[in-house]
Design a protein around this motif. Structure first.
Motif: not given
Length: 256
Positions: A19-33, A35-43
């Motif tokens: 679900t979190l990835r789907y929210y990211d995909q549709i632009g509803l909730l995109t993690p703000s950060f 890292d260098d390895n491309g891993r997403r992080h939420y603030s």
């Protein structure tokens, strides 16, 4: 600054990774950060946004509409809307509990209850042109709403009235006259609980009794047969006459 991975957020918020990835995909909730390895992080702000999304979903809003209002509503606005929604759900739940209690008490009164009987009672409640409250003044209504037994409750007073009604119906089935020892005992109990219910206000008690005798279509009260109502009047009249005679005998004995 604290940051959380998708997996950590999923565990903390009970929202699936998918679900979190789907929210990211549709632009509803995109993690703000990222890292260098491309891993997403939420603030922490992202987590608040996720909480807002969760609350808005509980109001049955589609994701598209949530996306439109998410930035327009403060967290407080959403909490108020959620609170109001919960209050509505609570009202529905309390109504359901009351209706269930009513059916339980109807079965206790009548021994069993058919679907036709339930449907009839529902139709009466929906189509009654005049409820019993319409016969009383505002202060009387307020008092009676709090004092009268209600089939949707399981309080002591309601159970007492149910027990007395069943005793009366048993007497009628067994052809036991109201002018009997059993009738006297029933009348004494009725007078006792009635005095408690109406606070000793005989005028209000008599006024309600006249409404009680109205056809159910006019009163909206739980239907009680004419046989039962007649039994009540006769046994109370008998009991009061017996008490007067007893009192007169006691007075005469004192004078001797």
């Amino acid at each position: 600054m604290n940051r959380w991975t998708t997996g950590q957020v999923s565990k903390q918020s009970n929202v699936s990774v998918r679900t979190l990835r789907y929210y990211d995909q549709i632009g509803l909730l995109t993690p703000s950060f990222k890292d260098d390895n491309g891993r997403r992080h939420y603030s922490e702000e992202d987590l608040f946004t996720l909480e807002k999304i969760t609350l808005l979903k509980s109001l049955s809003l589609p994701l598209e509409e949530i996306q439109n209002v998410l930035e327009k509503l403060s967290f407080r606005d959403i909490l108020i809307a959620h609170h109001n929604h919960l209050q509505e759900q609570l009202t529905l739940l309390q109504s359901s509990i009351s209706n269930t209690n009513s059916l339980i008490n109807m079965i206790d009164l009548e021994g069993s209850i058919s679907w036709e009987r339930v449907s009839s009672l529902v139709r009466i409640a929906q189509t009654s042109s005049k409820k019993w409250m319409d016969y009383f003044e505002d202060d009387e209504r307020l008092f009676l709403k709090q004092a009268l037994p209600n089939l949707s409750n399981n309080d002591r007073m309601t159970q007492q009235y149910i027990s007395l009604l069943r005793r009366i119906e048993w007497c009628i089935e067994q052809s036991i006259a109201p002018e009997s020892e059993e009738g006297y005992q029933i009348a004494s109990s009725l007078i006792e609980v009635s005095n408690e219910t109406f606070g000793g206000d005989e005028e209000l008690m008599n006024k309600f009794w006249e409404v009680r005798k109205q056809p159910v279509e006019k009163s909206g009260l739980y239907p009680v047969s004419e046989e039962v109502l007649n039994f009540v009047e006769r046994c109370i009249s008998y009991a009061m006459e017996q008490d007067k005679r007893t009192e007169a005998v006691l007075v005469m004995e004192k004078q001797q």
